[in-house]
Scaffold this motif. Structure first.
Motif, mmCIF file in Angstrom:
data_model
loop_
_atom_site.group_PDB
_atom_site.id
_atom_site.type_symbol
_atom_site.label_atom_id
_atom_site.label_comp_id
_atom_site.label_asym_id
_atom_site.label_seq_id
_atom_site.Cartn_x
_atom_site.Cartn_y
_atom_site.Cartn_z
ATOM 1 N N ASN A 60 100.942 -78.518 99.079
ATOM 2 C CA ASN A 60 99.913 -79.549 99.130
ATOM 3 C C ASN A 60 100.040 -80.319 100.438
ATOM 4 O OD1 ASN A 60 97.976 -80.032 96.727
ATOM 5 N ND2 ASN A 60 99.892 -79.405 95.748
ATOM 6 N N LEU A 61 98.993 -81.037 100.768
ATOM 7 C CA LEU A 61 98.922 -81.732 102.050
ATOM 8 C C LEU A 61 99.445 -83.153 101.972
ATOM 9 C CD1 LEU A 61 95.261 -80.865 103.181
ATOM 10 C CD2 LEU A 61 97.368 -79.719 103.914
ATOM 11 N N TRP B 169 98.896 -87.884 99.617
ATOM 12 C CA TRP B 169 99.346 -86.534 99.258
ATOM 13 C C TRP B 169 98.359 -85.951 98.252
ATOM 14 C CZ3 TRP B 169 101.340 -85.052 94.263
ATOM 15 C CH2 TRP B 169 101.903 -83.763 94.211
ATOM 16 N N THR B 170 97.926 -84.707 98.478
ATOM 17 C CA THR B 170 96.988 -84.065 97.543
ATOM 18 C C THR B 170 97.774 -83.494 96.367
ATOM 19 O OG1 THR B 170 97.118 -81.961 98.750
ATOM 20 C CG2 THR B 170 95.366 -83.484 99.368
ATOM 21 N N GLU B 171 97.521 -84.003 95.184
ATOM 22 C CA GLU B 171 98.331 -83.605 94.030
ATOM 23 C C GLU B 171 97.910 -82.285 93.398
ATOM 24 O OE1 GLU B 171 98.094 -86.202 90.706
ATOM 25 O OE2 GLU B 171 95.940 -86.542 90.888
ATOM 26 N N ASN B 172 96.710 -81.785 93.726
ATOM 27 C CA ASN B 172 96.233 -80.607 92.995
ATOM 28 C C ASN B 172 95.462 -79.604 93.843
ATOM 29 O OD1 ASN B 172 94.018 -82.445 93.286
ATOM 30 N ND2 ASN B 172 92.938 -81.397 91.628
ATOM 31 N N LEU B 173 95.609 -79.647 95.158
ATOM 32 C CA LEU B 173 94.886 -78.675 95.991
ATOM 33 C C LEU B 173 95.404 -77.268 95.717
ATOM 34 C CD1 LEU B 173 92.686 -78.450 98.155
ATOM 35 C CD2 LEU B 173 94.493 -78.672 99.892
ATOM 36 N N ASN B 174 96.725 -77.098 95.719
ATOM 37 C CA ASN B 174 97.395 -75.854 95.284
ATOM 38 C C ASN B 174 96.784 -74.564 95.838
ATOM 39 O OD1 ASN B 174 98.956 -77.567 93.707
ATOM 40 N ND2 ASN B 174 97.782 -77.214 91.846
ATOM 41 N N PRO B 175 96.663 -74.442 97.154
ATOM 42 C CA PRO B 175 96.017 -73.251 97.711
ATOM 43 C C PRO B 175 96.908 -72.011 97.753
ATOM 44 C CG PRO B 175 96.730 -74.689 99.473
ATOM 45 C CD PRO B 175 97.038 -75.407 98.196
ATOM 46 N N GLY B 176 98.203 -72.196 97.569
ATOM 47 C CA GLY B 176 99.129 -71.075 97.649
ATOM 48 C C GLY B 176 100.485 -71.585 98.083
ATOM 49 N N THR B 177 101.363 -70.657 98.426
ATOM 50 C CA THR B 177 102.695 -71.055 98.868
ATOM 51 C C THR B 177 103.192 -70.064 99.901
ATOM 52 O OG1 THR B 177 104.862 -71.811 98.088
ATOM 53 C CG2 THR B 177 103.981 -69.793 97.087
ATOM 54 N N VAL B 178 104.374 -70.312 100.398
ATOM 55 C CA VAL B 178 105.000 -69.439 101.389
ATOM 56 C C VAL B 178 106.115 -68.675 100.703
ATOM 57 C CG1 VAL B 178 106.387 -69.460 103.506
ATOM 58 C CG2 VAL B 178 104.385 -70.933 103.327
ATOM 59 N N ASN B 179 106.330 -67.426 101.127
ATOM 60 C CA ASN B 179 107.393 -66.637 100.525
ATOM 61 C C ASN B 179 108.555 -66.507 101.493
ATOM 62 O OD1 ASN B 179 108.680 -63.730 99.687
ATOM 63 N ND2 ASN B 179 107.861 -64.867 97.945
ATOM 64 N N CYS B 180 109.731 -66.912 101.030
ATOM 65 C CA CYS B 180 110.912 -66.964 101.898
ATOM 66 C C CYS B 180 112.087 -66.232 101.239
ATOM 67 C CB CYS B 180 111.276 -68.416 102.191
ATOM 68 S SG CYS B 180 109.934 -69.358 102.974
ATOM 69 N N GLY C 93 105.185 -95.526 98.878
ATOM 70 C CA GLY C 93 103.832 -96.044 99.045
ATOM 71 C C GLY C 93 102.807 -94.997 99.423
ATOM 72 N N VAL C 94 102.996 -93.791 98.916
ATOM 73 C CA VAL C 94 102.082 -92.692 99.222
ATOM 74 C C VAL C 94 101.059 -92.537 98.093
ATOM 75 C CG1 VAL C 94 101.891 -90.214 99.681
ATOM 76 C CG2 VAL C 94 103.843 -91.508 100.580
ATOM 77 N N GLN C 95 99.790 -92.551 98.463
ATOM 78 C CA GLN C 95 98.705 -92.438 97.478
ATOM 79 C C GLN C 95 98.540 -90.993 97.004
ATOM 80 O OE1 GLN C 95 94.900 -93.436 99.155
ATOM 81 N NE2 GLN C 95 93.739 -92.711 97.368
ATOM 82 N N LYS C 96 98.435 -90.810 95.682
ATOM 83 C CA LYS C 96 98.124 -89.489 95.140
ATOM 84 C C LYS C 96 96.617 -89.275 95.198
ATOM 85 C CE LYS C 96 100.133 -89.481 91.068
ATOM 86 N NZ LYS C 96 100.594 -88.916 89.782
ATOM 87 N N VAL C 97 96.209 -88.193 95.819
ATOM 88 C CA VAL C 97 94.784 -87.892 95.964
ATOM 89 C C VAL C 97 94.442 -86.691 95.096
ATOM 90 C CG1 VAL C 97 93.005 -87.110 97.567
ATOM 91 C CG2 VAL C 97 94.670 -88.838 98.290
ATOM 92 N N HIS C 98 93.485 -86.878 94.217
ATOM 93 C CA HIS C 98 93.054 -85.798 93.324
ATOM 94 C C HIS C 98 91.782 -85.158 93.892
ATOM 95 C CE1 HIS C 98 93.064 -83.746 89.404
ATOM 96 N NE2 HIS C 98 91.743 -83.781 89.518
ATOM 97 N N ILE C 99 91.854 -83.844 94.111
ATOM 98 C CA ILE C 99 90.702 -83.106 94.635
ATOM 99 C C ILE C 99 89.803 -82.686 93.469
ATOM 100 C CG2 ILE C 99 89.948 -81.186 96.079
ATOM 101 C CD1 ILE C 99 91.749 -83.138 97.553
ATOM 102 N N ALA C 100 88.521 -82.924 93.583
ATOM 103 C CA ALA C 100 87.572 -82.581 92.519
ATOM 104 C C ALA C 100 87.560 -81.074 92.276
ATOM 105 C CB ALA C 100 86.181 -83.068 92.885
ATOM 106 N N ASP C 101 87.374 -80.691 91.016
ATOM 107 C CA ASP C 101 87.350 -79.271 90.654
ATOM 108 C C ASP C 101 86.302 -78.506 91.459
ATOM 109 O OD1 ASP C 101 89.331 -79.771 88.834
ATOM 110 O OD2 ASP C 101 88.015 -79.750 87.077
#
Length: 337
Positions: free
Chosen positions: A147-148, A222-233, A283-291
């Motif tokens: 997330n961002l 911080w975007t709490e639900n964007l969830n576009p993918g992840t990195v593989n390590c 003090g970081v705001q949680k930002v919810h992205i609309a469906d």
């Protein structure tokens, strides 16, 4: 008497040197600092030492052996015996693994991430490609969806993400590019400075990395639900070094992997449980992205998967088979047919 003592000392020293010579020490190349992302390697070292009574040890280095983007090269030439790397750092060297970095694969938790990684790592085409670098895949480093974090006004719509300079590698970078953002693949260790200096507007990380590399400390949201993918390590070992182990040493290493991963999952779970309190503390705001915005993102990013399959197939790799393997593994894990 002195002659007998001298002989006894010499014999003792000979035994000591022989014992030291028979001990096996592996150097392990990581980066950054000890954090949730490296806990399975730390646990692996602990277990291997215990099982071999200290005769087989893993000497873990955080950046002292190699740069993170050069760890696979170091493994290939035997500069060290074990290392961690991320597929997005050098996609041309580990093409098959990048299937796990495609956007919106549908992986919903760390256990599923472990399952799909293990399935892909076991595929003959993947093992063949890694063998070109004298690397054997040992275990994954499962991470939650990225997330961002960013400063200023939250980027909570695709329209606001247009032109956004974002630290995102691999398939994630391609996904952001598809919606008009500008991805850059600065390394994890460079992300804080890039964000602080304005080289990037936002940084895409898993929670532990936002903590470990300090990006959360200068973030407004911080975007709490964007969830576009992840990195593989993956964590890999030098094939020659692995084959040179005694049967007992190899057994100690191999038999410790599941426990090391279990420790990692437990440790990461505790981090996720306190994530909300960490955000509040800083003090970081949680930002919810609309469906609706997420659905638009998925639609825009869909061609990334199709292009990956086409490109990898053209290079002679079983791309569709690898993608299907991920999806089939998810179904099995969830009890589907």
């Amino acid at each position: 008497m002195n002659k007998h003592l001298t002989g006894a000392i010499a014999a003792a020293l000979t035994v000591a040197f022989a014992a030291e010579a028979s001990a096996t020490e592996w150097n392990v190349s990581l980066w950054g600092k000890r954090r949730a992302f490296t806990e399975h390697v730390e646990k692996l070292a602990e277990l291997v030492a215990e099982k071999t009574n200290g005769e087989f040890t893993l000497n873990i280095s955080y950046g002292g052996l190699s740069k993170n983007k050069e760890n696979l090269d170091g493994i290939s030439i035997g500069a060290f015996e074990m290392a961690q790397f991320c597929a997005g750092y050098h996609r041309d060297k580990n093409r098959t693994i990048t299937v796990l970095e495609l956007p919106f694969l549908g992986v919903s938790n760390l256990e599923e991430e472990v399952a799909v990684s293990n399935a892909v790592y076991a595929h003959p085409a993947v093992q063949k490609e890694m063998a070109k670098w004298n690397a054997k895949l040992l275990m994954t480093s499962p991470m939650p969806q990225y997330n961002l974090v960013g400063t200023g006004e939250p980027r909570d719509t695709l329209e606001k993400m247009k032109g956004m300079r974002v630290r995102a590698t691999g398939g994630l970078g391609k996904a952001f590019e598809a919606i008009g953002a500008v991805p850059t693949s600065v390394t994890a260790t460079e992300a804080y400075n890039a964000m602080e200096s304005g080289v990037v507007d936002t940084v895409a990380f898993a929670p532990h990395a936002h903590l470990a590399f300090g990006t959360i400390n200068i973030a407004d949201w911080w975007t709490e639900n964007l969830n576009p993918g992840t990195v593989n390590c993956p964590v890999v070992v030098n094939i020659d070094a692995y084959e040179a182990l005694s049967d007992a040493e190899r057994e100690a290493l191999d038999s410790s992997i599941d426990e090391a991963i279990a420790h990692y999952l437990d440790n990461y779970g505790k981090l996720l449980e306190k994530w909300d309190s960490i955000l509040a503390e800083k003090g970081v705001q949680k930002v919810h992205i609309a469906d609706a915005e997420i659905e638009k993102f998925k639609k825009a990013a869909a061609p990334v998967k199709d292009q990956w399959i086409a490109d990898m197939t053209a290079q002679g790799l079983p791309a569709q088979e690898l993608y299907d393997l991920v999806q089939d593994t998810l179904k099995k894990v969830r009890g589907g047919s």
